[in-house]
Scaffold this active site. Structure first.
Site, short mmCIF file in Angstrom:
data_model
loop_
_atom_site.label_atom_id
_atom_site.label_comp_id
_atom_site.label_asym_id
_atom_site.label_seq_id
_atom_site.Cartn_x
_atom_site.Cartn_y
_atom_site.Cartn_z
N GLN A 98 0.85 -1.19 0.00
CA GLN A 98 0.00 0.00 0.00
C GLN A 98 0.88 1.24 0.00
O GLN A 98 1.70 1.44 0.91
CB GLN A 98 -0.93 0.05 1.21
CG GLN A 98 -1.89 1.23 1.07
CD GLN A 98 -2.76 1.49 2.27
OE1 GLN A 98 -2.25 1.75 3.37
NE2 GLN A 98 -4.07 1.44 2.10
N TYR A 179 -5.75 11.07 3.74
CA TYR A 179 -4.36 11.35 3.33
C TYR A 179 -4.35 12.07 1.97
O TYR A 179 -5.40 12.42 1.45
CB TYR A 179 -3.54 10.05 3.35
CG TYR A 179 -3.53 9.45 4.74
CD1 TYR A 179 -3.01 10.19 5.81
CD2 TYR A 179 -4.10 8.22 5.01
CE1 TYR A 179 -3.04 9.69 7.10
CE2 TYR A 179 -4.13 7.70 6.30
CZ TYR A 179 -3.60 8.45 7.35
OH TYR A 179 -3.63 7.96 8.62
N GLY A 309 -9.01 -6.55 9.07
CA GLY A 309 -7.93 -5.82 9.71
C GLY A 309 -7.59 -6.42 11.07
O GLY A 309 -6.74 -7.31 11.19
C1 LIG Z 1 -3.60 -0.81 13.75
C2 LIG Z 1 -4.28 -0.40 12.49
C3 LIG Z 1 -3.57 0.28 11.53
C4 LIG Z 1 -4.17 0.65 10.31
N1 LIG Z 1 -3.41 1.23 9.34
C5 LIG Z 1 -3.94 1.41 8.09
C6 LIG Z 1 -3.11 1.79 6.99
O1 LIG Z 1 -1.88 1.95 7.09
N2 LIG Z 1 -3.71 1.95 5.79
C7 LIG Z 1 -5.06 1.76 5.61
O2 LIG Z 1 -5.58 1.89 4.49
N3 LIG Z 1 -5.86 1.39 6.64
C8 LIG Z 1 -5.33 1.18 7.86
N4 LIG Z 1 -6.11 0.70 8.87
C9 LIG Z 1 -7.54 0.39 8.59
C10 LIG Z 1 -7.69 -1.06 8.13
O3 LIG Z 1 -7.09 -1.28 6.87
C11 LIG Z 1 -9.16 -1.47 8.06
O4 LIG Z 1 -9.81 -0.69 7.07
C12 LIG Z 1 -9.87 -1.29 9.39
O5 LIG Z 1 -9.12 -1.90 10.42
C13 LIG Z 1 -11.27 -1.90 9.37
O6 LIG Z 1 -11.24 -3.28 9.22
P1 LIG Z 1 -11.51 -4.26 10.47
O7 LIG Z 1 -12.83 -3.87 11.05
O8 LIG Z 1 -11.54 -5.64 9.85
O9 LIG Z 1 -10.39 -4.09 11.44
C14 LIG Z 1 -5.54 0.34 10.10
C15 LIG Z 1 -6.26 -0.32 11.08
C16 LIG Z 1 -5.65 -0.72 12.26
C17 LIG Z 1 -6.43 -1.50 13.28
#
Ligand SMILES: Cc1cc2nc3c(=O)[nH]c(=O)nc-3n(C[C@H](O)[C@H](O)[C@H](O)COP(=O)(O)O)c2cc1C
Length: 356
Positions: A98, A179, A309
């Site tokens: 990414q 971003y 995530g």
């Molecule tokens: C610790 C953490 C770091 C994340 N960093 C990013 C990132 O670098 N880029 C991004 O697009 N989303 C990031 N996200 C969002 C996740 O990609 C995802 O969209 C979000 O966790 C929702 O999915 P989930 O409910 O399955 O956790 C992050 C989420 C978490 C928990």
């Protein structure tokens, strides 16, 4: 019948399952943006995903927005990413990088020579950011000139080239979460008077030109894009997100992208229903899914693959747990961004052993 464990075509790849690991910033790199060896272990542990999308990686030093995040701008960074992709491939996995330029969601203390962050317009986001010496308010960014915009687009091109050199199977443009690309897309953060601001056509221009550069390097079938319409994060606001994202997604056609990744966080509109029919590649649905809701989304034809995530963060063997209907480890928020192996590479496997 379970759909999660059926193969799916994503661009040029046939994934063995429809469980995608979400991009997650984990802040285990050094101050020069070089990932630590722990990063190699962490991704290799999760190679059972149909596809891993890496944490956000900055294409140039000016794209950095958080402490201890990694880049893909120097040879030293490429060298460790090579180890990551080799380790994932050795375990039969696939990994996209990414590419994430934070724009105004940064701080001079994180940038070369204490530079002012850059953005489409000199509009300070509300809020604070963690700088390494505590929380500090965001600063007013500097508006990019037209020449500089061309330079940033070239940074994405070079990042794509280096990601492929490092062995990544493809790249994802991070156009979500407030971003730089979303700062251009959104009406409140983009007040430009030139061809990059104003109408939806102009606000989408930056994202489309960045994608064109990435596609020129990798081919559309190795490029994806992540969006999060109406995500209330990093002070990003668009006056008409339905119009903005419908337009953007329709413009993606010509690129024949590998996928469109849409993560929704409390949006009032069902953007999956709105956007999926407008897209001509694989549709990745993310955010808030569990096994049951993922299966339902696949069965109802709302998605081609599902993105996890927190569940992948805490369960390196997530696909196996889903297959067996086993309980999941809970993600520990305190160690999301902390240095070291704790809460990173030491989540236990089903066997009770650490994945280490
Ligand atoms: C610790 C953490 C770091 C994340 N960093 C990013 C990132 O670098 N880029 C991004 O697009 N989303 C990031 N996200 C969002 C996740 O990609 C995802 O969209 C979000 O966790 C929702 O999915 P989930 O409910 O399955 O956790 C992050 C989420 C978490 C928990």
């Amino acid at each position: 019948m379970s759909q999660l464990f059926t193969p799916v075509q994503i661009g040029r790849y046939t994934l063995p399952n429809r469980l995608v690991m979400a991009p997650m910033t984990r802040s285990r790199s050094d101050d020069d943006g070089v990932p630590s060896d722990l990063v190699v272990t962490y991704y290799a542990q999760r190679a059972g995903a149909g596809l891993i999308i890496s944490e956000g990686v900055f294409p140039s030093a000016m794209g950095k927005g958080y402490v201890r995040t990694p880049g893909i701008a120097t040879d030293a960074q490429v060298a460790v990413w090579k180890k990551v992709t080799e380790a994932v491939h050795a375990k039969g996995g696939r990994i996209f990088m990414q590419v994430m330029h934070c724009g105004r969601i940064s701080h001079p203390s994180l940038l070369p020579n204490e530079a002012q962050p850059v953005a489409p317009s000199a509009i300070k986001p509300a809020g604070q950011t963690w700088t390494g010496s505590g929380m500090q308010a965001f600063v007013t960014p500097r508006a990019l000139s037209l020449d500089e915009i061309a330079g940033v687009i070239d940074d994405y091109r070079m990042a794509t080239r280096r990601a492929l050199e490092a062995g990544f199977d493809g790249v994802e443009l991070h156009a979500a979460s407030g971003y730089l690309p979303e700062q251009f897309l959104s009406s409140a953060s983009n007040q430009r008077q030139d061809q990059y601001g104003g109408s939806v056509e102009n606000r989408a221009r930056f994202v489309l030109e960045v994608l064109a550069a990435m596609v020129a390097e990798a081919g559309g079938d190795r490029v994806g894009i992540k969006i999060s319409p109406e995500m209330n994060f990093n002070d990003i606001v668009d006056a008409n997100p339905q119009e903005t994202y419908s337009y953007l997604v329709e413009q993606l056609h010509g690129f024949n992208l590998a996928y469109l990744h849409v993560a929704l966080f409390g949006a009032k509109v069902d953007y999956h229903a709105l956007l999926r029919p407008r897209f001509n590649g694989a549709y990745l649905m993310g955010s808030g899914l569990d096994q049951q809701s993922a299966e339902a989304a696949l069965a109802n034809g709302r998605a081609d693959a599902t993105v996890f995530g927190g569940a992948f963060l805490a369960n390196p063997d997530l696909p196996e747990r889903f297959r067996q209907g086993s309980p999941l480890n809970t993600p520990d928020k305190n160690t999301f961004y902390s240095p070291g192996p704790q809460g990173y590479t030491d989540y236990p496997l089903l066997s009770g052993l650490s994945a280490n």
